[in-house]
Design an enzyme around this catalytic site. Structure first.
Site, PDB file in Angstrom:
ATOM      1  N   PRO A  13      -7.675   0.783  -0.545  1.00 62.39           N
ATOM      2  CA  PRO A  13      -7.472  -0.272  -1.546  1.00 62.39           C
ATOM      3  C   PRO A  13      -5.981  -0.557  -1.697  1.00 62.39           C
ATOM      4  O   PRO A  13      -5.252   0.218  -2.308  1.00 62.39           O
ATOM      5  CB  PRO A  13      -8.070   0.325  -2.826  1.00 62.39           C
ATOM      6  CG  PRO A  13      -8.047   1.807  -2.604  1.00 62.39           C
ATOM      7  CD  PRO A  13      -8.145   2.042  -1.141  1.00 62.39           C
ATOM      8  N   LEU A  14      -5.522  -1.650  -1.096  1.00 62.06           N
ATOM      9  CA  LEU A  14      -4.094  -1.957  -1.003  1.00 62.06           C
ATOM     10  C   LEU A  14      -3.704  -2.984  -2.056  1.00 62.06           C
ATOM     11  O   LEU A  14      -4.184  -4.123  -2.025  1.00 62.06           O
ATOM     12  CB  LEU A  14      -3.771  -2.502   0.399  1.00 62.06           C
ATOM     13  CG  LEU A  14      -4.110  -1.559   1.556  1.00 62.06           C
ATOM     14  CD1 LEU A  14      -4.222  -2.323   2.854  1.00 62.06           C
ATOM     15  CD2 LEU A  14      -3.043  -0.485   1.662  1.00 62.06           C
ATOM     16  N   THR A  15      -2.838  -2.595  -2.971  1.00 63.17           N
ATOM     17  CA  THR A  15      -2.385  -3.525  -4.001  1.00 63.17           C
ATOM     18  C   THR A  15      -1.661  -4.707  -3.367  1.00 63.17           C
ATOM     19  O   THR A  15      -0.836  -4.531  -2.486  1.00 63.17           O
ATOM     20  CB  THR A  15      -1.448  -2.807  -4.991  1.00 63.17           C
ATOM     21  OG1 THR A  15      -2.141  -1.683  -5.541  1.00 63.17           O
ATOM     22  CG2 THR A  15      -1.032  -3.730  -6.118  1.00 63.17           C
TER      23      THR A  15
ATOM     24  N   CYS B  17      -1.838   6.874  -7.826  1.00 66.93           N
ATOM     25  CA  CYS B  17      -0.824   5.826  -7.931  1.00 66.93           C
ATOM     26  C   CYS B  17       0.499   6.417  -8.419  1.00 66.93           C
ATOM     27  O   CYS B  17       0.545   7.059  -9.465  1.00 66.93           O
ATOM     28  CB  CYS B  17      -1.284   4.726  -8.882  1.00 66.93           C
ATOM     29  SG  CYS B  17      -0.108   3.361  -9.033  1.00 66.93           S
TER      30      CYS B  17
ATOM     31  N   ARG C 216      -1.211   1.454   5.422  1.00 66.17           N
ATOM     32  CA  ARG C 216      -0.156   0.646   6.052  1.00 66.17           C
ATOM     33  C   ARG C 216      -0.460   0.355   7.517  1.00 66.17           C
ATOM     34  O   ARG C 216      -0.080  -0.695   8.035  1.00 66.17           O
ATOM     35  CB  ARG C 216       1.190   1.353   5.927  1.00 66.17           C
ATOM     36  CG  ARG C 216       1.787   1.323   4.526  1.00 66.17           C
ATOM     37  CD  ARG C 216       3.073   2.132   4.489  1.00 66.17           C
ATOM     38  NE  ARG C 216       2.834   3.525   4.828  1.00 66.17           N
ATOM     39  CZ  ARG C 216       3.761   4.358   5.296  1.00 66.17           C
ATOM     40  NH1 ARG C 216       4.986   3.920   5.512  1.00 66.17           N
ATOM     41  NH2 ARG C 216       3.481   5.615   5.551  1.00 66.17           N
TER      42      ARG C 216
ATOM     43  N   GLY D  85      -2.773   8.986   5.634  1.00 65.37           N
ATOM     44  CA  GLY D  85      -1.337   9.112   5.846  1.00 65.37           C
ATOM     45  C   GLY D  85      -0.909   9.026   7.293  1.00 65.37           C
ATOM     46  O   GLY D  85      -1.360   9.823   8.132  1.00 65.37           O
TER      47      GLY D  85
END
Length: 611
Positions: free
Chosen positions: A272-274, A357, A482, A459
């Site tokens: 879940p990428l802000t 977070c 990422r 990661g």
């Protein structure tokens, strides 16, 4: 495609082979590697040639908006000193907090009234309406159309934005009537492509605080009763009733968890990428093989207040077959009510608690990573959410708060008792943010502790080799964050165990799909186009870090190694390698037309995770 032959060099440098460039400082016999000045000189001069020797006004405006990511360095605050009278140094963090925030509404001088768009019905506001009702007057100020065809009209047979659409010529008659394709409309009749929208009735009820949270109140009442009984226990007056009620509560929780399960085993999970993990981006990743998707982090208090922008983060596309939503909060009452609200009003396969977070706004009030240090509150939140949910509850955590003080291994056995259905562990602490490599040895330890509860590792995954090494640790699955932003085709690479030397044209097609999905999701009028552009530019701030496989001397590329300046095998590949915001804008203009005159952009994130 098979991977290019790799050299034995341990440095992530480009092949020292002949570059196919005619000018711009690079010629036959030179290397792909180049300097910053030669790179930008070539990109700028070639762009001018392709645009008839003209320099766009927007290029001048955006060229100095932001420079390439700088090397990490210490920022000294002169006014702050420590107890020994020395200045305290602070690191640059990964956000441009002072970036300009131009509202999308600023790009429209004056909009066309919805009553005119919707078959010229009577405007309910009459003379008080602030929007255009005169079509000719509106068209005189409307920006030029972007293209000859409208994606919404070609896909669904009708464009609901009518004359306001930036592709209006494709579906407008000479007398300004909107055309329709009856066959396509019929084919999509009764289909709901996007779920979990906030209804007006529910929004009003939330704002009036008239929504009933029956199951939440049941659970929260047990908390208050238990508090009273704990006080009695301290006075030596503990009753048997408290023990029985607690057993019954945990039995109900475990029963719910055992009945409603999702198969998480050996899946590829898009994090879940802000900001960047929006619905159009998730659709792109689903096409490339992402198994599990999750909405962006939503704050429980905003959801309970009925904020439309927050509810938009819960939306689910029909292509997302295993989909969850992630919520953030720090109090048992709000998180439990939020879980019940989601359970009763949305279609999701699981709910995730964000307890990883690192940002100050969340951490300082006790949410995000703060929950890892507030275990009693954390337990109450998990128990309460499990009590009201009919779907599995998952948790995302980091190794801990401090860099050299891991606590996840202590917390995971407790979470197993609390009834968590799956745990995701990001192999860094809050202090590390995204600096230094993720600790996969520690993830291995935690994976063994979590069994039989599935544990996903997260990661530094940027290639199928990284994924293979991660799987060897014994994790149940892999979460990719990422890596998916830099190369969304990573899911295909992992599933097919190969390196994909994807062409610049194919990458542009991916961005074209994103722009079409964005127009469908946010609209094809000026607001929708510029919203799509902004999210595309945020994504390009990550995508530019990709180095084509065919140019690498040693594969794979590592996520924490800063890409050097290099010339691509064609102009588009060079343009996509630029880390200058002005060049990202140029790419967006290929798909979404020229930016508005008052356009300004600075990415939310900046790269400070390199060595």
């Amino acid at each position: 495609r098979p991977p290019s032959d790799a050299g034995n060099s341990t440095q992530n440098v480009l092949q020292q082979v002949r570059a196919q460039q005619a000018d711009g400082g690079v010629s036959g016999g030179h290397l792909f590697l180049t300097t910053k000045e030669n790179f930008h000189g070539f990109v700028d001069s070639e762009w001018q040639v392709r645009n008839g020797g003209k320099v766009c006004e927007n290029d001048k405006a955006t060229a100095t908006s932001v420079e390439e990511p700088e090397v990490k360095k210490i920022k000294v605050e002169p006014e702050e000193t420590n107890k020994w009278g020395k200045q305290d140094g602070k690191r640059h963090r990964g956000q441009n907090k002072s970036r300009p925030r131009t509202k999308i509404t600023a790009y429209d001088e004056r909009r066309l009234c919805l009553s005119v768009i919707q078959d010229n019905r009577e405007c309910p506001f009459g003379a008080k309406c602030n929007f255009h009702h005169d079509v000719a007057e509106y068209l005189a100020t409307k920006p030029a159309d972007i293209g000859e065809s409208c994606y919404l009209y070609d896909t669904f047979g009708k464009c609901c934005y009518g004359l306001a659409c930036r592709f209006a010529k494709a579906h407008t008659t000479p007398d300004f009537k909107s055309m329709e394709n009856a066959d396509l409309i019929k084919a999509h009749e009764g289909r709901t492509a996007v779920k979990n929208s906030l209804s007006k009735d529910l929004q009003i009820s939330l704002r009036k605080r008239s929504v009933a949270f029956k199951k939440s109140e049941e659970y929260l009442s047990t908390l208050s009763n238990n508090k009273d009984k704990r006080e009695q226990h301290e006075e030596g007056k503990m009753t048997e009733e408290f023990g029985i009620s607690k057993v019954i509560l945990f039995y109900l929780i475990s029963l719910l968890v055992s009945v409603f399960k999702v198969d998480f085993q050996d899946k590829l999970y898009l994090a879940p990428l802000t900001t960047c993990g929006n619905l159009p981006f998730r659709r792109v990743c689903k096409r490339f093989g992402a198994d599990i998707t999750c909405g962006e982090m939503a704050m429980c208090t905003n959801l309970l207040q009925g904020q439309q922008s927050e509810w938009a983060l819960l939306k689910r596309h029909e292509s997302e077959d295993i989909f969850g939503v992630q919520v953030e909060g720090c109090f048992p009452d709000t998180m439990t009510r939020c879980a019940e609200l989601i359970n009763n009003n949305t279609d999701v396969d699981f709910v995730d608690i964000n307890s990883g977070c690192p940002i100050d706004l969340v951490y300082k009030k006790g949410g995000g990573c703060g929950l890892m240090t507030r275990t009693r509150k954390f337990e109450q939140i998990i128990n309460g959410m499990n009590y009201v949910l009919d779907v599995p509850l998952t948790v995302k955590i980091r190794t801990g708060v401090q860099e050299k003080c891991n606590v996840a291994h202590k917390l995971i056995p407790e979470m197993k008792k609390w009834g968590v259905s799956m745990i995701t562990l990001h192999g860094r602490s809050r202090e590390q943010r995204y600096t230094k490599l993720a600790d996969w040895d520690y993830i291995t330890t935690c994976s063994n502790l979590a069994s039989p509860v599935p544990l996903f590792g997260n990661g530094d995954i940027l290639s199928y080799e990284d994924a293979m090494k991660a799987r060897e640790t014994g994790v149940s699955g892999i979460m990719i964050a990422r890596g998916a932003l830099i190369k969304p085709w990573i899911f295909t690479e992992i599933k097919e165990s190969r390196h994909w030397d994807i062409s610049s044209g194919e990458r542009l097609d991916i961005l074209r799909d994103f722009s079409n999905f964005g127009l469908e999701h946010w609209g094809s009028d000026t607001r929708g186009v510029e919203k799509t552009r902004n999210f595309m530019l945020e994504w390009l701030s990550f995508m530019c870090r990709y180095i084509p496989v065919g140019l690498l001397e040693r594969v794979p590329q590592k996520i924490n190694e800063r890409p050097p300046y290099y010339m691509g095998r064609n102009y588009l590949e060079s343009l996509m390698a630029s880390q200058h915001v002005g060049d990202w804008v140029r790419i967006s203009e290929m798909l979404l037309g020229p930016v508005p005159k008052n356009f300004n952009f600075l990415p939310k994130h900046k790269a400070n995770a390199y060595k």
